[in-house]
Design a protein around this motif. Structure first.
Motif, PDB file in Angstrom:
ATOM      1  N   ARG A 178      53.976  26.492  61.768  1.00 25.40           N
ATOM      2  CA  ARG A 178      54.828  26.657  60.582  1.00 25.40           C
ATOM      3  C   ARG A 178      54.068  27.169  59.377  1.00 25.40           C
ATOM      4  NH1 ARG A 178      59.138  21.811  61.560  1.00 25.40           N
ATOM      5  NH2 ARG A 178      58.958  21.971  63.795  1.00 25.40           N
TER       6      ARG A 178
ATOM      7  N   GLU B  43      53.830  30.007  58.285  1.00 21.58           N
ATOM      8  CA  GLU B  43      54.627  30.966  57.523  1.00 21.58           C
ATOM      9  C   GLU B  43      55.343  30.294  56.359  1.00 21.58           C
ATOM     10  OE1 GLU B  43      55.559  34.215  57.112  1.00 21.58           O
ATOM     11  OE2 GLU B  43      53.670  34.530  58.145  1.00 21.58           O
ATOM     12  N   PHE B  44      55.720  29.043  56.561  1.00 21.46           N
ATOM     13  CA  PHE B  44      56.411  28.312  55.506  1.00 21.46           C
ATOM     14  C   PHE B  44      55.523  28.192  54.268  1.00 21.46           C
ATOM     15  CE2 PHE B  44      56.828  24.150  53.438  1.00 21.46           C
ATOM     16  CZ  PHE B  44      58.048  24.352  52.824  1.00 21.46           C
TER      17      PHE B  44
ATOM     18  N   GLU C 217      55.314  31.551  52.610  1.00 20.80           N
ATOM     19  CA  GLU C 217      56.578  31.922  51.970  1.00 20.80           C
ATOM     20  C   GLU C 217      56.805  31.087  50.704  1.00 20.80           C
ATOM     21  OE1 GLU C 217      58.522  34.409  52.872  1.00 20.80           O
ATOM     22  OE2 GLU C 217      59.943  34.033  51.255  1.00 20.80           O
ATOM     23  N   LEU C 218      56.453  29.814  50.778  1.00 23.91           N
ATOM     24  CA  LEU C 218      56.613  28.944  49.607  1.00 23.91           C
ATOM     25  C   LEU C 218      55.740  29.446  48.468  1.00 23.91           C
ATOM     26  CD1 LEU C 218      57.802  26.430  48.334  1.00 23.91           C
ATOM     27  CD2 LEU C 218      56.001  25.082  49.403  1.00 23.91           C
TER      28      LEU C 218
ATOM     29  N   ARG D  35      54.662  32.515  48.112  1.00 19.27           N
ATOM     30  CA  ARG D  35      55.217  33.785  47.659  1.00 19.27           C
ATOM     31  C   ARG D  35      56.405  33.550  46.717  1.00 19.27           C
ATOM     32  NH1 ARG D  35      55.997  36.337  52.950  1.00 19.27           N
ATOM     33  NH2 ARG D  35      53.813  35.829  53.232  1.00 19.27           N
ATOM     34  N   THR D  36      57.248  32.598  47.090  1.00 21.63           N
ATOM     35  CA  THR D  36      58.416  32.299  46.262  1.00 21.63           C
ATOM     36  C   THR D  36      57.992  31.776  44.889  1.00 21.63           C
ATOM     37  OG1 THR D  36      59.497  31.672  48.299  1.00 21.63           O
ATOM     38  CG2 THR D  36      60.631  31.118  46.297  1.00 21.63           C
TER      39      THR D  36
END
Lengths: 273, 308
Positions: free
Chosen positions: B60, B62-63, B66-67, B69-70
Motif C-alpha cells: 500500500r 502508493e497510499f 498519494e497522501l 501528493r494530495t
C-alpha cells in the motif's frame, strides 16, 4: 501463529478444504481501554497526578463470540446500542484485532461503517475516494476502472472536485454507500449505513442492496431497521452485551428481539426465548 | 494486520500443516493463494506479525505517496509561486539569523558562513517539517483510521515523503548561493546523499513516535515548536561544528542529527568527505530511532481505532 494448538491447526486444515465459509469468528473476545476524556492531554494528566482518578476504562466489547458466515449468505446483526455489533464488524474488517480468539476472512472486503467514507473534509470527493481506495488496498488501475461508476451511482458528478466540507450529510452518505458497493467486494460489511440520502436515493440503495444480496456475495448487515433485516437477510443474530444471544431465521430473531424490547430485560429470562 | 494463511516463513507448525494438507489440496491451495485471505489474531507482545505487516505496508505504499501528493497539492506545491513560498520562509529565517549572528560575532564571520547557515537551515527544515507535520498524521487520519484496516505507519511515513519533496526546491535555491560563495564542488559532495538519507530515517523514527504519542496526549503538538526551536540551536546550524568547546561536545553526540548535520557542513563548506565518526553516530541514531519509533507505533496502533 505458532501459538496455535494441534487441534486448532487441524480445524484450519478442514476450514481450508471448506471453501464455502467466508468469515469464521472463533471464540473472539475484544477488550480495549479507552480514555474517558474527549481529548486527553499531558496537562490534564499532570494536573490529575496524585488524585488517583481513573480515566481509562476497560471495555469488554465482545465476549467469546463464535460465528460463521458462509459464502453468499446475508447475515443481519441486531441488538441494542453498545451490544458489540460495531465492534464485531470492525473485528471482521481487521480494524480491531481480537484480544482472544481468531478471525478468518476469505475474500476481498469492502466496508461501509457507521462513520462514512473519506477522512479529510478539506480534500475533494475525488481525493478522498482515491486515498480511501488505496488505503483499502486497491490498485490505481482498479480505482480508475471503478471511479466513474462510483460517481454516477452517487449522482455527484459536479461535486467530485469540491472539498467535502461543502457536501451535505446526505451527499456524504451517498458517496460512502456508492464507494462501498461499487468496489466489487466478495464480502460487504455494512454498519447502520443503509438509510442515507433522500427518499429517492434510499430506494435506489435498497434496490442495489437487494441486487448485491441476490448475487453470490457475503453480506454482513448491522441495522436497527428490523424491516430491512427481515427482508434482506438469510440469517440473523442478536447480540446482547458482547455475547451472541440468539441465532436463526431473521423472522424468529427479529420477533424475539422485539419481544425482548417490549418486555424489557428484567422481566424476561432467557428460557422464555 | 492481516496474515495470509501459510505465508509466514519458518513457522514449523505451519510448514507441518502444509505438508499434511498440500498433497490432497494442492490445486485448491493454488486458487486460495490468489484470493485474498486474512487471519486476525491477538497481537503477540502487542505487536502485529511483522512479516505480513511489512508486506502490507509495501503493497500500500502508493497510499503514502498519494497522501503526500494530495497534501502538497493543497499547499499549491505544483505552481512556481507555491514552491517559492516554501523557500521564502526558511530563507527569511536565514536572513534573520545571519543578521543576529553577525552582530554577536561583531562582523567577524568565516568565509562561506551565509552558505553554511542557509544549507543548515534548509536541511533542518526537512527534519523539523517531517516531525512537526507527522504529529497530526494519525489524529488527522480520523475516519480513515476508524473505518479501514491498513498499516497505520503509512500516515507518519507519508509526512516524511512530503517533507522531502518540500526540501528539494530549497536545495535548488542553495546551489547558486553555494557557487557564489566560491565553495568547492567535487566528488565528496556526493556525501550529501547518505547524509540526507540518515536525516530522513531519524525523522521517520521520531515522526512515528510523536504521531502515536499525539493520540494519547493531544497537546504534544503544542510542545513541538519549542522542542524543535531548541533542537535547531543544539544543532550545528548557527555555529560550526569545530567551534564547539570541548566540554560541550557531548551535545553534538547526544543530538541524533548532530553528527549528520556536522558532516553536512564539512562536506559543503570544505569539500571533504564526511567524517566517519559523525556518519557512524548518525547511522547508529538513525537505526535506533527508526526501529524504536516503528516498534512503539506498531505496538500502539491497535488502539488507535478506539482512541480517536
Amino acid at each position: 501463529m505458532s501459538s496455535l494448538s494441534v487441534s486448532e491447526t487441524a480445524g484450519i486444515a478442514q476450514a481450508s478444504a471448506d471453501a464455502r465459509v467466508s468469515i469464521r469468528v472463533e471464540d473472539v473476545s475484544v477488550t480495549y481501554r479507552t480514555s474517558l476524556e474527549k481529548k486527553p492531554t499531558m496537562k490534564t494528566t499532570l494536573l490529575r497526578l496524585g488524585r488517583r482518578e481513573r480515566i481509562v476504562r476497560e471495555i469488554e466489547a465482545l465476549k467469546h463470540v463464535n460465528l460463521e458466515v458462509r459464502q453468499g449468505e446475508v447475515l443481519g446483526i441486531l441488538g441494542a446500542n453498545g451490544a458489540g455489533k460495531s465492534t464485531l464488524v470492525r473485528t471482521m474488517a481487521g480494524i480491531l484485532p481480537p484480544t482472544i480468539g481468531r478471525v478468518e476472512v476469505r475474500g476481498r472486503v469492502s466496508t461501509l461503517l457507521a462513520l462514512g467514507v473519506g477522512f479529510n473534509r478539506e480534500l475533494s470527493g475525488r481525493e478522498n475516494v482515491t486515498l480511501g481506495g488505496l488505503a483499502a488496498g486497491l490498485s490505481r488501475a482498479q480505482l480508475r476502472d471503478k471511479y466513474d461508476e462510483i460517481v454516477e451511482f452517487a449522482e455527484l458528478e459536479e461535486f467530485m472536485d469540491m472539498p467535502m466540507n461543502t457536501y451535505s450529510s446526505g451527499m456524504y452518505g451517498r458517496l460512502a454507500f456508492s464507494v462501498a458497493v461499487n468496489m466489487d467486494p466478495d464480502i460487504l460489511l455494512i454498519d447502520e449505513a443503509l438509510s442515507v440520502g433522500d427518499a429517492k436515493f434510499r430506494k435506489k440503495s435498497f434496490k442495489k442492496m437487494q441486487e448485491l444480496c441476490a448475487q453470490d456475495r457475503t453480506v454482513v448487515l448491522v441495522s436497527h431497521a428490523l424491516g430491512s433485516i427481515e427482508e434482506l437477510c438469510d440469517r440473523a443474530v442478536w447480540m446482547h452485551k458482547g455475547e451472541l444471544q440468539m441465532e436463526g431465521e431473521p423472522d424468529d430473531v427479529v420477533h424475539a428481539y422485539t419481544k425482548f424490547l417490549d418486555v424489557g430485560e428484567d422481566a424476561l429470562t432467557m428460557e422464555d426465548l | 494486520m492481516s496474515t495470509e494463511i501459510g505465508t509466514s516463513p519458518g513457522d514449523p507448525e505451519l510448514d507441518a500443516r502444509q505438508a499434511v494438507v498440500a498433497p490432497e489440496h494442492d490445486e485448491e491451495r493454488q486458487v486460495e493463494w490468489k484470493t485474498e485471505q486474512h487471519v486476525y489474531e491477538p497481537h503477540r507482545v502487542g505487536l502485529p506479525p511483522l512479516g505480513p505487516y511489512v508486506r502490507e505496508l509495501w503493497r500500500r505504499r502508493e497510499f503514502a505517496f498519494e497522501l503526500s501528493r494530495t497534501t502538497l497539492r493543497a499547499q499549491h506545491f505544483e505552481t512556481a509561486f507555491g514552491k517559492l513560498w516554501l523557500v521564502l520562509n526558511p530563507m527569511l529565517l536565514a536572513f534573520v539569523y545571519f543578521v543576529l549572528v553577525d552582530i554577536l560575532r561583531h562582523g567577524h564571520r568565516p568565509h562561506g558562513y551565509f552558505a553554511h547557515l542557509v544549507a543548515g537551515i534548509f536541511l533542518y527544515y526537512f527534519f523539523s517539517g517531517a516531525v512537526r507535520e507527522s504529529v497530526k498524521s494519525v489524529v488527522g487520519g480520523g475516519r480513515l483510521v476508524l473505518n479501514t484496516a491498513f498499516p497505520r505507519t503509512l500516515l507518519p511515513l507519508s509526512t516524511v515523503i512530503t517533507a522531502f519533496w518540500r526540501f528539494i526546491p530549497t536545495f535548488l535555491i542553495y546551489i547558486p548561493i553555494h557557487l557564489i560563495s566560491g565553495l568547492p564542488v567535487n566528488l565528496a559532495t556526493l556525501w550529501i546523499i547518505p547524509i540526507v538519507l540518515t536525516i530522513a530515517f531519524i525523522a521517520a523514527g521520531l515522526a512515528m513516535f510523536v504521531a502515536a504519542l499525539q493520540v494519547y496526549f493531544r497537546d504534544v503538538k503544542s510542545f513541538m515548536p519549542y522542542v524543535l526551536r531548541l533542537w535547531l540551536y543544539a544543532s550545528p546550524v548557527l555555529w560550526y561544528p569545530n567551534e564547539v568547546p570541548n566540554h560541550w561536545e557531548w551535545i553534538l553526540k547526544a543530538n541524533p542529527i548532530g553528527g549528520p548535520m556536522a558532516a553536512w557542513s564539512v562536506v559543503l563548506q570544505k569539500g571533504h568527505a564526511a567524517p566517519p565518526v559523525d556518519m557512524l553516530t548518525g547511522l547508529a541514531w538513525a537505526v535506533g530511532l527508526f526501529v524504536a519509533g516503528a516498534l512503539f507505533f506498531m505496538s500502539r496502533e491497535r488502539e488507535f481505532a478506539v482512541r480517536l
